[in-house]
Design a protein around this motif. Structure first.
Motif, short mmCIF file in Angstrom:
data_model
loop_
_atom_site.label_atom_id
_atom_site.label_comp_id
_atom_site.label_asym_id
_atom_site.label_seq_id
_atom_site.Cartn_x
_atom_site.Cartn_y
_atom_site.Cartn_z
N SER A 53 0.71 -1.27 -0.09
CA SER A 53 -0.11 -0.18 0.09
C SER A 53 0.86 1.18 -0.02
O SER A 53 0.60 2.40 -0.54
CB SER A 53 -0.99 -0.01 1.18
OG SER A 53 -0.33 0.04 2.29
N THR A 54 1.93 1.24 0.79
CA THR A 54 3.01 2.26 0.68
C THR A 54 3.77 2.35 -0.75
O THR A 54 3.54 3.68 -1.11
CB THR A 54 4.07 2.13 1.78
OG1 THR A 54 3.59 2.00 3.10
CG2 THR A 54 5.03 3.18 1.84
N PHE A 55 4.10 1.55 -1.34
CA PHE A 55 4.47 1.73 -2.69
C PHE A 55 3.46 2.29 -3.67
O PHE A 55 3.72 3.07 -4.35
CB PHE A 55 5.15 0.49 -3.10
CG PHE A 55 6.54 0.16 -2.56
CD1 PHE A 55 7.09 0.95 -1.47
CD2 PHE A 55 7.28 -0.98 -2.95
CE1 PHE A 55 8.24 0.61 -0.92
CE2 PHE A 55 8.52 -1.03 -2.29
CZ PHE A 55 9.07 -0.24 -1.23
N SER A 56 2.20 1.76 -3.51
CA SER A 56 1.09 2.25 -4.23
C SER A 56 0.88 3.70 -4.18
O SER A 56 0.61 4.26 -5.33
CB SER A 56 -0.04 1.43 -4.12
OG SER A 56 -1.07 1.80 -4.77
N LEU A 57 1.00 3.97 -3.05
CA LEU A 57 0.67 5.61 -2.83
C LEU A 57 1.66 6.43 -2.99
O LEU A 57 1.37 7.57 -3.87
CB LEU A 57 0.41 5.64 -1.31
CG LEU A 57 -0.29 7.01 -0.90
CD1 LEU A 57 -1.72 6.97 -1.39
CD2 LEU A 57 -0.43 7.16 0.82
N VAL A 58 2.94 5.92 -3.11
CA VAL A 58 4.28 6.74 -3.60
C VAL A 58 3.98 6.72 -5.06
O VAL A 58 4.29 7.86 -5.73
CB VAL A 58 5.43 6.10 -3.00
CG1 VAL A 58 6.69 6.62 -3.75
CG2 VAL A 58 5.72 6.23 -1.61
N ASP A 59 3.79 5.69 -5.92
CA ASP A 59 3.66 5.64 -7.18
C ASP A 59 2.56 6.54 -7.49
O ASP A 59 2.84 7.53 -8.68
CB ASP A 59 3.43 4.37 -7.66
CG ASP A 59 4.68 3.34 -7.56
OD1 ASP A 59 5.72 3.95 -7.86
OD2 ASP A 59 4.55 2.33 -7.62
N LYS A 60 1.45 6.59 -6.94
CA LYS A 60 0.27 7.32 -7.44
C LYS A 60 0.84 8.86 -7.24
O LYS A 60 0.25 9.80 -8.05
CB LYS A 60 -0.97 6.94 -6.51
CG LYS A 60 -2.13 7.85 -6.92
CD LYS A 60 -3.45 7.36 -5.85
CE LYS A 60 -4.57 8.01 -6.64
NZ LYS A 60 -5.79 7.67 -5.66
N ALA A 61 1.42 9.13 -6.18
CA ALA A 61 1.76 10.55 -5.82
C ALA A 61 2.69 11.08 -6.80
O ALA A 61 2.63 12.22 -7.24
CB ALA A 61 2.21 10.65 -4.57
N ALA A 62 3.70 10.28 -7.32
CA ALA A 62 4.61 10.55 -8.47
C ALA A 62 3.62 10.87 -9.82
O ALA A 62 3.96 11.69 -10.37
CB ALA A 62 5.65 9.61 -8.61
N ARG A 63 2.76 9.81 -10.07
CA ARG A 63 1.97 10.00 -11.28
C ARG A 63 1.22 11.03 -11.32
O ARG A 63 0.70 12.08 -12.41
CB ARG A 63 1.04 8.94 -11.24
CG ARG A 63 0.58 8.64 -12.70
CD ARG A 63 -0.12 7.46 -12.97
NE ARG A 63 -1.11 7.03 -11.58
CZ ARG A 63 -1.18 6.38 -10.63
NH1 ARG A 63 -0.20 5.17 -10.90
NH2 ARG A 63 -2.21 5.87 -9.86
N LYS A 64 0.59 11.53 -9.95
CA LYS A 64 -0.32 12.69 -10.06
C LYS A 64 0.57 14.13 -9.95
O LYS A 64 -0.39 14.93 -10.17
CB LYS A 64 -1.18 12.70 -8.83
CG LYS A 64 -2.38 11.52 -8.73
CD LYS A 64 -3.33 11.66 -9.72
CE LYS A 64 -4.37 10.76 -9.44
NZ LYS A 64 -5.64 11.12 -10.15
#
Length: 104
Positions: A53-64
């Motif tokens: 979940s942490t890696f998913s949130l980090v990836d989403k933050a970079a994408r957004k």
């Protein structure tokens, strides 16, 4: 303060985006803190799901665009460091070379 209608609209839009960006970055920081706490705890519990979940949130933050891509990569790299993470230590990365390449 702006007088032109489009400028006033941009001010309102910027305020809304700033508020949401602040919320998203705070959520990201809290998730990273939770991950670090789980890594440093004696009993790790469900570390794999926290890491996912942490890696998913980090990836989403970079994408957004809340954080830069390099920052996201650095966060993930440091969180998955085998010297820190008991999970990463079990997934040891090995490089295998063909026998002919090592014989030279």
């Amino acid at each position: 303060m702006a007088n032109i209608v489009s400028a006033l609209k941009r001010v309102r839009t910027a305020e809304r985006r700033t508020e949401f960006n602040r919320f998203a970055k705070t959520r990201l920081r809290h998730q990273i803190r939770a991950m670090r706490r789980a890594l440093s705890a004696k009993e790790h519990g469900d570390l794999k799901s926290i890491m996912i979940s942490t890696f998913s949130l980090v990836d989403k933050a970079a994408r957004k665009g809340y954080i830069k891509r390099g920052t996201a990569a650095r966060y993930k790299s440091r969180l998955a460091d085998p010297r820190q993470s008991p999970l990463s230590a079990t997934r040891r990365v090995t490089t295998s070379f063909p026998a002919s390449a090592t014989a030279r």
